[in-house]
Motif scaffolding. Structure first.
Motif, PDB file in Angstrom:
ATOM      1  N   GLU A  87       0.831  -1.207   0.000  1.00 10.43           N
ATOM      2  CA  GLU A  87       0.000   0.000   0.000  1.00 10.43           C
ATOM      3  C   GLU A  87       0.866   1.259   0.000  1.00 10.43           C
ATOM      4  OE1 GLU A  87      -3.379   2.227   2.790  1.00 10.43           O
ATOM      5  OE2 GLU A  87      -2.576   0.267   3.361  1.00 10.43           O
ATOM      6  N   TYR A  88       1.925   1.247   0.812  1.00 13.57           N
ATOM      7  CA  TYR A  88       2.808   2.411   0.863  1.00 13.57           C
ATOM      8  C   TYR A  88       3.538   2.606  -0.463  1.00 13.57           C
ATOM      9  CZ  TYR A  88       2.280   2.477   5.971  1.00 13.57           C
ATOM     10  OH  TYR A  88       1.792   2.550   7.242  1.00 13.57           O
ATOM     11  N   ILE A  89       4.014   1.512  -1.038  1.00  6.61           N
ATOM     12  CA  ILE A  89       4.740   1.599  -2.309  1.00  6.61           C
ATOM     13  C   ILE A  89       3.831   2.168  -3.391  1.00  6.61           C
ATOM     14  CG2 ILE A  89       5.946   0.291  -4.091  1.00  6.61           C
ATOM     15  CD1 ILE A  89       6.636  -1.769  -1.885  1.00  6.61           C
ATOM     16  N   ILE A  90       2.610   1.659  -3.462  1.00  6.46           N
ATOM     17  CA  ILE A  90       1.655   2.119  -4.472  1.00  6.46           C
ATOM     18  C   ILE A  90       1.376   3.605  -4.305  1.00  6.46           C
ATOM     19  CG2 ILE A  90      -0.744   1.943  -5.230  1.00  6.46           C
ATOM     20  CD1 ILE A  90      -0.550  -1.064  -4.415  1.00  6.46           C
ATOM     21  N   LYS A  91       1.099   4.021  -3.078  1.00  6.71           N
ATOM     22  CA  LYS A  91       0.789   5.434  -2.840  1.00  6.71           C
ATOM     23  C   LYS A  91       1.975   6.331  -3.181  1.00  6.71           C
ATOM     24  CE  LYS A  91      -2.804   4.924   0.695  1.00  6.71           C
ATOM     25  NZ  LYS A  91      -3.182   5.159   2.114  1.00  6.71           N
ATOM     26  N   ALA A  92       3.174   5.896  -2.803  1.00  2.00           N
ATOM     27  CA  ALA A  92       4.367   6.696  -3.085  1.00  2.00           C
ATOM     28  C   ALA A  92       4.541   6.896  -4.583  1.00  2.00           C
ATOM     29  CB  ALA A  92       5.602   6.024  -2.485  1.00  2.00           C
ATOM     30  N   LEU A  93       4.352   5.841  -5.349  1.00  2.17           N
ATOM     31  CA  LEU A  93       4.520   5.931  -6.793  1.00  2.17           C
ATOM     32  C   LEU A  93       3.428   6.771  -7.429  1.00  2.17           C
ATOM     33  CD1 LEU A  93       5.560   2.243  -7.506  1.00  2.17           C
ATOM     34  CD2 LEU A  93       7.005   4.262  -7.637  1.00  2.17           C
TER      35      LEU A  93
END
Length: 207
Positions: A87-93
């Motif tokens: 979830e964090y990776i997706i949001k960051a990207l």
């Protein structure tokens, strides 16, 4: 190069400052400890790169990045975190962060900062290994949306897995030159610069 470091652990902030400033021509011009401070420091100091944690009190790094990038699309934000949550990776990207690396890999911090300053996107190996599965979850939709052939989709999947041109050629029964040319065509079609951007583009648009 001017860097602002934001982390809710004050000892980590000081340690990062020491590591970064051991290198030539890099200066940490500001230290912050939550998202609100990150926004204020970015607006005040206009750093070349903002190195920021994700989970912080008061305001998270992701929330701060959203505010900063809304006001300055050219902001270069590199997340440094202990968390590998999808979830964090997706949001960051999706926000437009330039990178996402893991705190434990201290040796990668300065090279990542230098790469982000020059406009590259940087993701640690722990992050890169997650991309293929995340890409595949939206694969069919991506083919239709971006007018990709089955072969182009296959090549992109292999690129996302980190295969070299030679390895891809062996897997696809093509010459290395053909693989190289096809990757160039895909990059041109999608208006992307390199392999990393290719994986990130699909990651951002299909998840």
């Amino acid at each position: 190069m001017k860097i602002v470091v934001v982390d809710d652990d004050r000892l980590v902030c000081q340690s990062l400052k020491t590591i970064i400033e051991a290198e030539d021509q890099i200066e940490v011009v500001g230290l912050g400890h939550n998202g609100e401070e990150a926004i204020a420091l970015y607006r005040q100091l206009k750093p070349d790169v903002l190195l920021m944690d994700i989970r912080m009190d008061v305001m998270t790094g992701l929330e701060a990045a959203g505010t900063i990038l809304d006001g300055d699309k050219e902001a270069k934000i590199l997340f440094l975190t202990t968390f590998l949550d999808d979830e964090y990776i997706i949001k960051a990207l999706k926000l437009g962060a330039k990178g996402y690396i893991i705190k434990q890999n201290f040796e990668s911090i300065v090279p990542s900062l230098r790469a982000v300053q020059t406009g590259q996107s940087v993701f640690g190996q722990d992050i890169v290994t997650k991309i293929p599965g995340l890409l595949n979850s939206g694969e069919q939709n991506g083919q239709n949306r971006f007018n990709l052939s089955d072969k182009e989709r296959e090549i992109i999947d292999l690129v996302a897995q980190g295969l070299s041109n030679r390895e891809m050629a062996n897997s696809l029964y093509l010459s290395e030159g053909t693989v190289r040319n096809r990757i160039s065509v895909i990059l041109e079609k999608l208006a992307l610069r390199d392999r990393t951007q290719l994986a990130i583009f699909f990651y951002k648009n299909l998840i």
